[in-house]
Structure formats: structure tokens, C-alpha cells
Design a protein around this motif. Structure first.
Motif, PDB file in Angstrom:
ATOM      1  N   MET A  17     -10.234  21.702  35.022  1.00 25.01           N
ATOM      2  CA  MET A  17      -9.129  21.236  35.844  1.00 25.01           C
ATOM      3  C   MET A  17      -7.964  22.211  35.737  1.00 25.01           C
ATOM      4  O   MET A  17      -7.686  22.758  34.685  1.00 25.01           O
ATOM      5  CB  MET A  17      -8.708  19.837  35.386  1.00 25.01           C
ATOM      6  N   ASP A  18      -7.280  22.415  36.838  1.00 27.95           N
ATOM      7  CA  ASP A  18      -6.156  23.340  36.930  1.00 27.95           C
ATOM      8  C   ASP A  18      -4.871  22.588  36.609  1.00 27.95           C
ATOM      9  O   ASP A  18      -4.286  21.961  37.476  1.00 27.95           O
ATOM     10  CB  ASP A  18      -6.122  23.922  38.346  1.00 27.95           C
ATOM     11  N   THR A  19      -4.434  22.605  35.349  1.00 30.33           N
ATOM     12  CA  THR A  19      -3.263  21.839  34.938  1.00 30.33           C
ATOM     13  C   THR A  19      -2.012  22.706  34.919  1.00 30.33           C
ATOM     14  O   THR A  19      -1.999  23.783  34.320  1.00 30.33           O
ATOM     15  CB  THR A  19      -3.479  21.236  33.538  1.00 30.33           C
TER      16      THR A  19
ATOM     17  N   LEU B 179      21.005  23.180  33.019  1.00 32.25           N
ATOM     18  CA  LEU B 179      19.595  22.821  33.042  1.00 32.25           C
ATOM     19  C   LEU B 179      18.821  23.809  33.903  1.00 32.25           C
ATOM     20  O   LEU B 179      19.285  24.199  34.983  1.00 32.25           O
ATOM     21  CB  LEU B 179      19.414  21.402  33.596  1.00 32.25           C
ATOM     22  N   TYR B 180      17.665  24.223  33.438  1.00 34.55           N
ATOM     23  CA  TYR B 180      16.791  25.148  34.146  1.00 34.55           C
ATOM     24  C   TYR B 180      15.447  24.465  34.355  1.00 34.55           C
ATOM     25  O   TYR B 180      14.884  23.895  33.413  1.00 34.55           O
ATOM     26  CB  TYR B 180      16.600  26.434  33.326  1.00 34.55           C
ATOM     27  N   THR B 181      14.920  24.520  35.574  1.00 33.87           N
ATOM     28  CA  THR B 181      13.634  23.911  35.892  1.00 33.87           C
ATOM     29  C   THR B 181      12.636  24.991  36.274  1.00 33.87           C
ATOM     30  O   THR B 181      12.973  25.924  37.012  1.00 33.87           O
ATOM     31  CB  THR B 181      13.785  22.921  37.073  1.00 33.87           C
ATOM     32  N   GLY B 182      11.397  24.860  35.773  1.00 35.94           N
ATOM     33  CA  GLY B 182      10.357  25.818  36.101  1.00 35.94           C
ATOM     34  C   GLY B 182       8.983  25.196  35.999  1.00 35.94           C
ATOM     35  O   GLY B 182       8.839  24.011  35.691  1.00 35.94           O
ATOM     36  N   ILE B 183       7.958  26.010  36.286  1.00 33.85           N
ATOM     37  CA  ILE B 183       6.572  25.576  36.131  1.00 33.85           C
ATOM     38  C   ILE B 183       5.811  26.609  35.316  1.00 33.85           C
ATOM     39  O   ILE B 183       6.181  27.783  35.274  1.00 33.85           O
ATOM     40  CB  ILE B 183       5.846  25.336  37.477  1.00 33.85           C
TER      41      ILE B 183
ATOM     42  N   ARG C  23      -1.212  23.669  41.232  1.00 31.93           N
ATOM     43  CA  ARG C  23      -0.014  24.503  41.323  1.00 31.93           C
ATOM     44  C   ARG C  23       0.855  24.022  42.480  1.00 31.93           C
ATOM     45  O   ARG C  23       2.077  23.950  42.368  1.00 31.93           O
ATOM     46  CB  ARG C  23      -0.399  25.967  41.514  1.00 31.93           C
ATOM     47  N   SER C  24       0.216  23.677  43.573  1.00 30.74           N
ATOM     48  CA  SER C  24       0.928  23.190  44.743  1.00 30.74           C
ATOM     49  C   SER C  24       1.747  21.938  44.419  1.00 30.74           C
ATOM     50  O   SER C  24       2.921  21.841  44.782  1.00 30.74           O
ATOM     51  CB  SER C  24      -0.060  22.882  45.873  1.00 30.74           C
TER      52      SER C  24
END
Length: 85
Positions: free
Chosen positions: A1-3, A16-20, A57-58
Motif C-alpha cells: 500500500m502507498d502510505t 505552523l508548517y504543513t507538508g507531506i 499521494r493524491s
């Protein structure tokens, strides 16, 4: 699975910083080295305050965009929610 993981960091200046990422440990290390993002470089130390998993990812990119569009109080409420910690 692509987690994928959507995460929020709190910088030393309380921004605050948001990312993936696919690997939160590697990404945090890169942020701490100052090689992950121009925004967090020079704003350390940083602290991981929120993370959530996504199957694609999407999906992670869509959630990241949603979080980035939130106002600070909304982000703080998300961080404070016990189910996601």
C-alpha cells in the motif's frame, strides 16, 4: 500500500508548517538539518505536532491543501483533537 503522511510542524517562532511525506522520520531529520524546506530553515527547533495517514499521494496533497487553507485557530483545533494525535 502507498502510505503518505500529512504533517504539521510548530517552529520555534510558533508558526505552523504543513507538508507531506512517505517517511516522517527522514523528513523530520531533513527539516532539522535545514535541507527540507526554505520555510523551516532558520526557524528551528521544530516540533511535530500533528500527523495523519493517507492511502495515496493524491489524497495527501488534497488534505495538505485543505490544511494550508485553514486559519491558525482551525489548525490549532485540528492539532488539539485527541483522535488524530
Amino acid at each position: 500500500m502507498d502510505t503518505w503522511i500529512v504533517y504539521i510542524l510548530e517552529c520555534a517562532d510558533k508558526t505552523l508548517y504543513t507538508g507531506i511525506t512517505r517517511s516522517i522520520d527522514q523528513r523530520l531529520a531533513a527539516h532539522r538539518r535545514g535541507t527540507a524546506s526554505k520555510y523551516t530553515r532558520g526557524r528551528g527547533p521544530i516540533r511535530l505536532v500533528y500527523q495523519e495517514m493517507h492511502a495515496s499521494r493524491s489524497g495527501a496533497l488534497k488534505r495538505e491543501a485543505t490544511i494550508k487553507g485553514m486559519r491558525r485557530p482551525e489548525k490549532q483545533a485540528l492539532i488539539a483533537a485527541p483522535a488524530r494525535r
